[in-house]
Design a protein around this motif. Sequence first.
Motif, PDB file in Angstrom:
ATOM      1  N   ALA A 119     -27.354  -6.639  24.575  1.00  0.00           N
ATOM      2  CA  ALA A 119     -26.766  -7.761  23.819  1.00  0.00           C
ATOM      3  C   ALA A 119     -26.788  -7.495  22.314  1.00  0.00           C
ATOM      4  CB  ALA A 119     -27.524  -9.045  24.133  1.00  0.00           C
ATOM      5  N   PHE A 120     -27.497  -6.435  21.897  1.00  0.00           N
ATOM      6  CA  PHE A 120     -27.626  -6.133  20.460  1.00  0.00           C
ATOM      7  C   PHE A 120     -26.967  -4.808  20.092  1.00  0.00           C
ATOM      8  CE2 PHE A 120     -30.692  -9.148  21.724  1.00  0.00           C
ATOM      9  CZ  PHE A 120     -30.698 -10.045  20.672  1.00  0.00           C
ATOM     10  N   ALA A 121     -26.310  -4.194  21.095  1.00  0.00           N
ATOM     11  CA  ALA A 121     -25.687  -2.883  20.878  1.00  0.00           C
ATOM     12  C   ALA A 121     -24.196  -3.069  20.605  1.00  0.00           C
ATOM     13  CB  ALA A 121     -25.887  -2.013  22.114  1.00  0.00           C
ATOM     14  N   PRO A 122     -23.737  -2.681  19.410  1.00  0.00           N
ATOM     15  CA  PRO A 122     -22.305  -2.818  19.127  1.00  0.00           C
ATOM     16  C   PRO A 122     -21.463  -1.886  20.008  1.00  0.00           C
ATOM     17  CG  PRO A 122     -23.536  -2.015  17.198  1.00  0.00           C
ATOM     18  CD  PRO A 122     -24.506  -2.115  18.313  1.00  0.00           C
ATOM     19  N   ASP A 123     -20.174  -2.150  20.047  1.00  0.00           N
ATOM     20  CA  ASP A 123     -19.277  -1.316  20.864  1.00  0.00           C
ATOM     21  C   ASP A 123     -19.077   0.067  20.242  1.00  0.00           C
ATOM     22  OD1 ASP A 123     -19.037  -3.416  22.565  1.00  0.00           O
ATOM     23  OD2 ASP A 123     -17.045  -4.050  21.860  1.00  0.00           O
ATOM     24  N   ASP A 124     -19.271   0.181  18.937  1.00  0.00           N
ATOM     25  CA  ASP A 124     -19.133   1.480  18.263  1.00  0.00           C
ATOM     26  C   ASP A 124     -20.529   2.025  17.979  1.00  0.00           C
ATOM     27  OD1 ASP A 124     -16.375   1.196  18.200  1.00  0.00           O
ATOM     28  OD2 ASP A 124     -16.438   0.121  16.287  1.00  0.00           O
ATOM     29  N   TRP A 125     -20.742   3.272  18.317  1.00  0.00           N
ATOM     30  CA  TRP A 125     -22.035   3.876  18.034  1.00  0.00           C
ATOM     31  C   TRP A 125     -21.844   5.358  17.706  1.00  0.00           C
ATOM     32  CZ3 TRP A 125     -20.057   4.222  22.839  1.00  0.00           C
ATOM     33  CH2 TRP A 125     -20.469   5.213  23.708  1.00  0.00           C
ATOM     34  N   PHE A 126     -22.933   6.073  17.452  1.00  0.00           N
ATOM     35  CA  PHE A 126     -22.850   7.474  17.026  1.00  0.00           C
ATOM     36  C   PHE A 126     -23.747   8.338  17.909  1.00  0.00           C
ATOM     37  CE2 PHE A 126     -21.744   4.873  13.462  1.00  0.00           C
ATOM     38  CZ  PHE A 126     -20.694   5.537  12.855  1.00  0.00           C
ATOM     39  N   GLU A 127     -23.247   9.558  18.198  1.00  0.00           N
ATOM     40  CA  GLU A 127     -24.067  10.496  18.974  1.00  0.00           C
ATOM     41  C   GLU A 127     -24.094  11.845  18.286  1.00  0.00           C
ATOM     42  OE1 GLU A 127     -23.988   8.809  23.540  1.00  0.00           O
ATOM     43  OE2 GLU A 127     -22.850  10.612  23.089  1.00  0.00           O
ATOM     44  N   TRP A 128     -25.231  12.516  18.371  1.00  0.00           N
ATOM     45  CA  TRP A 128     -25.454  13.813  17.735  1.00  0.00           C
ATOM     46  C   TRP A 128     -24.734  14.894  18.532  1.00  0.00           C
ATOM     47  CZ3 TRP A 128     -26.675  15.606  13.288  1.00  0.00           C
ATOM     48  CH2 TRP A 128     -27.187  16.890  13.130  1.00  0.00           C
ATOM     49  N   ASN A 129     -23.947  15.730  17.845  1.00  0.00           N
ATOM     50  CA  ASN A 129     -23.238  16.799  18.557  1.00  0.00           C
ATOM     51  C   ASN A 129     -23.830  18.170  18.269  1.00  0.00           C
ATOM     52  OD1 ASN A 129     -22.409  17.604  16.040  1.00  0.00           O
ATOM     53  ND2 ASN A 129     -20.355  16.722  16.213  1.00  0.00           N
ATOM     54  N   GLY A 130     -25.008  18.185  17.669  1.00  0.00           N
ATOM     55  CA  GLY A 130     -25.653  19.469  17.336  1.00  0.00           C
ATOM     56  C   GLY A 130     -25.465  19.840  15.880  1.00  0.00           C
ATOM     57  N   TYR A 131     -24.425  19.263  15.242  1.00  0.00           N
ATOM     58  CA  TYR A 131     -24.139  19.557  13.821  1.00  0.00           C
ATOM     59  C   TYR A 131     -24.006  18.283  12.988  1.00  0.00           C
ATOM     60  CZ  TYR A 131     -22.936  24.023  15.881  1.00  0.00           C
ATOM     61  OH  TYR A 131     -22.989  25.189  16.583  1.00  0.00           O
ATOM     62  N   GLY A 132     -23.519  17.240  13.625  1.00  0.00           N
ATOM     63  CA  GLY A 132     -23.266  15.989  12.896  1.00  0.00           C
ATOM     64  C   GLY A 132     -23.164  14.847  13.900  1.00  0.00           C
ATOM     65  N   TRP A 133     -22.769  13.698  13.384  1.00  0.00           N
ATOM     66  CA  TRP A 133     -22.734  12.493  14.225  1.00  0.00           C
ATOM     67  C   TRP A 133     -21.301  12.173  14.614  1.00  0.00           C
ATOM     68  CZ3 TRP A 133     -27.152  10.613  16.066  1.00  0.00           C
ATOM     69  CH2 TRP A 133     -28.325  11.017  15.424  1.00  0.00           C
ATOM     70  N   ASP A 134     -21.041  12.116  15.920  1.00  0.00           N
ATOM     71  CA  ASP A 134     -19.717  11.733  16.425  1.00  0.00           C
ATOM     72  C   ASP A 134     -19.651  10.228  16.602  1.00  0.00           C
ATOM     73  OD1 ASP A 134     -18.640  14.234  16.686  1.00  0.00           O
ATOM     74  OD2 ASP A 134     -19.336  14.496  18.760  1.00  0.00           O
ATOM     75  N   ALA A 135     -18.548   9.624  16.114  1.00  0.00           N
ATOM     76  CA  ALA A 135     -18.334   8.193  16.362  1.00  0.00           C
ATOM     77  C   ALA A 135     -17.882   8.027  17.809  1.00  0.00           C
ATOM     78  CB  ALA A 135     -17.272   7.656  15.409  1.00  0.00           C
ATOM     79  N   ARG A 136     -18.499   7.109  18.535  1.00  0.00           N
ATOM     80  CA  ARG A 136     -18.141   6.850  19.919  1.00  0.00           C
ATOM     81  C   ARG A 136     -17.705   5.384  20.056  1.00  0.00           C
ATOM     82  NH1 ARG A 136     -20.139   9.903  23.968  1.00  0.00           N
ATOM     83  NH2 ARG A 136     -18.339   8.920  24.956  1.00  0.00           N
ATOM     84  N   HIS A 137     -16.853   5.128  21.025  1.00  0.00           N
ATOM     85  CA  HIS A 137     -16.328   3.766  21.201  1.00  0.00           C
ATOM     86  C   HIS A 137     -16.464   3.356  22.667  1.00  0.00           C
ATOM     87  CE1 HIS A 137     -14.786   4.500  17.248  1.00  0.00           C
ATOM     88  NE2 HIS A 137     -14.209   5.596  17.699  1.00  0.00           N
ATOM     89  N   ARG A 138     -16.989   2.194  22.855  1.00  0.00           N
ATOM     90  CA  ARG A 138     -17.229   1.705  24.228  1.00  0.00           C
ATOM     91  C   ARG A 138     -15.938   1.681  25.049  1.00  0.00           C
ATOM     92  NH1 ARG A 138     -20.176  -4.098  25.442  1.00  0.00           N
ATOM     93  NH2 ARG A 138     -20.260  -3.904  27.714  1.00  0.00           N
TER      94      ARG A 138
END
Length: 382
Positions: free
Chosen positions: A39-58
């Motif tokens: 209930a506190f997790a937005p639909d957009d989040w970030f994941e580590w790809n080994g070099y930087g942070w990828d934007a992810r979308h639910r």
Amino acid sequence: MPETHTDFAGRIAAEAYWEDDTLADPAWRKVFDAVPRSAFAPDDWFEWNGYGWDARHRADNEQDWDEAVHAVTQPFITQVGDDNMPTCSLSAPMLVAAMLGTLDLDDGMRVFESGTGTGWTAALMAARVGPAGLVVTVEYDPELAGIAVENWHSSGVWDGLALVAFVGDGESGRPALAPFDRVSATHSVRRIPAAWIAQTRPGGLVCAPLKIGQPDLDLYVQLRVGEDGTAEGRVRFPVDFMASRTSRPPAPAKQAEDEKRCSVTDWNLPAVVAAKEAWPSRIAVPGLNVTGPLVEDGDDCMWLSLPDGSWAVAYVPQGAPWKDATVEQHGPQDVWSLAEDAWARWEAADRPGINEYGLSVGRDETHTLWCRTPDNVVAVLN
Ligand SMILES: C[S@@+](CC[C@H](N)C(=O)[O-])C[C@H]1O[C@@H](n2cnc3c(N)ncnc32)[C@H](O)[C@@H]1O
């Protein structure tokens, strides 16, 4: 099939960060079931790809979002700053349980939190202290504070609970709503802010990650506030938290360019300063900055520095054992020697565990780190 929230709480309990048993307490179990992380997790989040942070979308992958939200050992990154470093997350659930456990909350308590984020931990604490209690939380980023309030509203946790959010610097506390029984920080601090101690009633607790060195070493301390405005207590576990947005490290002095002092070491250097387990030397040398091991010009190298401009490099031919590494030291202090001496003292003291270390904060704000008893001083943070 998506797991039930009860399974989630059970998995957090099974993970038990630093042998934490918070979720063995039925009151906390009930709270974690009633206040779902999702209930506190937005639909957009970030994941580590080994070099930087990828934007992810639910919307692109519901299952990935669900897995990220229910990963008990991982933070769910909700904001990344201009320097490509995370600036907000839902902290890793197993760590949240351990942190909340150290607060030793009870019905009716008044709690101050610095670092609201999207509101999960504040909601968990509010549910734990119940309608007779109060949680006051401060978030530096106004957008996040707004999201937290919306989440409390839409999840229904706000009904009947005393939970308020403010925008500002949490390091100042909230004097108008003091005294508090507990202060909790979800970001690291370089010093325990005097305001937190002053706004906690005598006998109350201040629990926070104290940043001790780079990279990734914060000491999560649980301090009891005394009648005289001091605070003292033990390190509960090591963590690696986002730094306070308002207490960045002072710019380090220019690195010394004096003549190098050369020696040969017979220590296994990465184990003594670079590994996660290297906290014994790093506690005793506050501000120690470690880089490496790196490969440079055919050598394996490690770099150490201190904020006063002291620095050192150690190197061996690539792939050779670190024993017999050449060490060059520069500046006002021999930084390698400090780290090695600290490790030797730790070994001579029968390798005390991290929980045997403690912190005393004096009325004059002096921070003294000690081992086993407050008179056995390990380091003073100025
Ligand atoms: C790890 S996140 C929050 C975790 C969160 N409470 C949760 O529910 O998991 C840390 C938060 O602290 C906030 N923060 C950092 N420094 C702060 C400061 N000095 N005052 C208030 N908030 C701060 C950040 O903006 C970020 O939202």
